[in-house]
Design a protein around this motif. Structure first.
Motif: not given
Length: 341
Positions: A198-218
């Motif tokens: 809404l306030v910045c617009g849709v980016p061209k790309q994303v880069f994410s790091v995180g944790t996963v449990e089963g099929d879900a990114v938590t």
């Protein structure tokens, strides 16, 4: 008078029902649930993470439907408010649109991009409004930020960081079920991707790091990549905190001529301007979360009366927010930047 029928009496259905009691030019005339107890007014098992303690509700004079098809065929109802589990959103919304009803559907719009696209297309074919209930822009601190950015009053966004972290909720098993809700990286984090879009617009790309449990990114932390000259935007979101702090959200937004700082864990909205002043803006409705939901549903009602989709409830914006969540999950699992398409 816009007449509303609510589908799904869980926590969010109860919140929408309570918020709707304060609408202007609209009221709830019908509810639908497969649970006979809820149709009788026993809503004691609809507890969530805010709002009054659930109990018995007087539904006398209210139309009560165990079968959704009967609700959709009721000619007296103008707006269908869908508060069912996310995996049911697409089918219910498309049925309602085909039945000639306007639709307000709780976030997330759907679980898959294909379903979200089908919902947007069904709205266009039916000539009825598809509105998605993303409530965050109606909360006072986020409303102030959105209006400040979109008005251009303080210049463009240079950089921003958002956060939304909860403890694993004991009131909802579904949030960890990727097949029903998409998991925390969709069900929770989509608040952030919607607001960022809404306030910045849709980016061209994303880069994410995180944790996963089963099929879900938590949990994840994402960099939204807008390309040269674009804002430097990041967000951290997930369900990883201990129960001693069940919920916190906030932001630091750096505009060309102002900075906005807010943390629900202890920092009230603070505005720092280029003249060196530090102020805490007055905010209406800040003490009651229900007021934001009333304002959100009122926007849907006003949109029906005006014959125009409210931009804050845009189906396309909600669809784009879902795509961002999916691309971020892909980035977490692959370790690579992912293009938005």
């Amino acid at each position: 008078m816009v007449r509303i029928g609510i589908i799904g009496i869980g926590f969010m259905g109860r919140i929408h029902y309570l918020a709707s009691q304060h609408l202007k030019g609209a009221h709830v005339v019908a509810v639908s649930s497969r649970d006979p107890a809820k149709l009788s007014g026993d809503w004691r098992n609809t507890r969530g993470n805010f709002g009054p303690e659930p109990g018995m509700v007087d539904l006398s004079g209210m139309k009560k439907y165990a079968n959704v098809a009967d609700l959709l065929s009721d000619p007296s109802i103008d707006l269908i408010d869908i508060c069912a589990v996310t995996d049911q959103h697409a089918a219910l919304a498309i049925q309602a649109l085909k039945a000639g009803k306007h639709v307000l559907v709780e976030k997330a719009i759907a679980l898959s991009t294909a379903d979200a696209n089908a919902m947007v297309d069904a709205s266009k074919r039916a000539g009825k409004l598809l509105m998605v209930a993303h409530v965050l822009p109606f909360f006072p601190e986020f409303k102030f930020a959105a209006e400040s950015i979109r008005s251009g009053k303080y210049g463009p966004v240079r950089a921003a960081h958002f956060k939304r972290v909860i403890a694993r909720p004991d009131w909802s098993a579904d949030i960890s079920d990727a097949a029903k809700t998409g998991g925390p990286a969709v069900d929770l984090h989509i608040h952030d991707t919607h607001f960022i879009g809404l306030v910045c617009g849709v980016p061209k790309q994303v880069f994410s790091v995180g944790t996963v449990e089963g099929d879900a990114v938590t949990y994840l932390t994402t960099s939204y990549l807008y390309g040269p000259g674009g804002p430097a935007v990041t967000c951290s979101s997930g369900a990883v905190c201990m129960s001693g702090r069940p919920f916190v959200h906030g932001y630091e937004i750096y505009l060309e001529r102002a900075s906005l700082i807010y943390d629900s864990g202890g920092t009230p909205l603070t505005l720092l301007t280029s003249d060196g002043k530090v102020t805490q803006p007055d905010l209406a409705g800040g003490g009651d979360p229900l007021s934001a939901f009333t304002e959100e549903i009122q926007a849907a009602v006003d949109g029906i009366n005006a014959g125009k989709e409210p931009d804050l409830l845009s189906g396309q914006l909600a669809r784009d927010a879902l795509v961002l969540c999916h691309r971020e999950c892909e980035s977490v699992k692959t370790g690579k930047a992912v293009a938005i398409s």
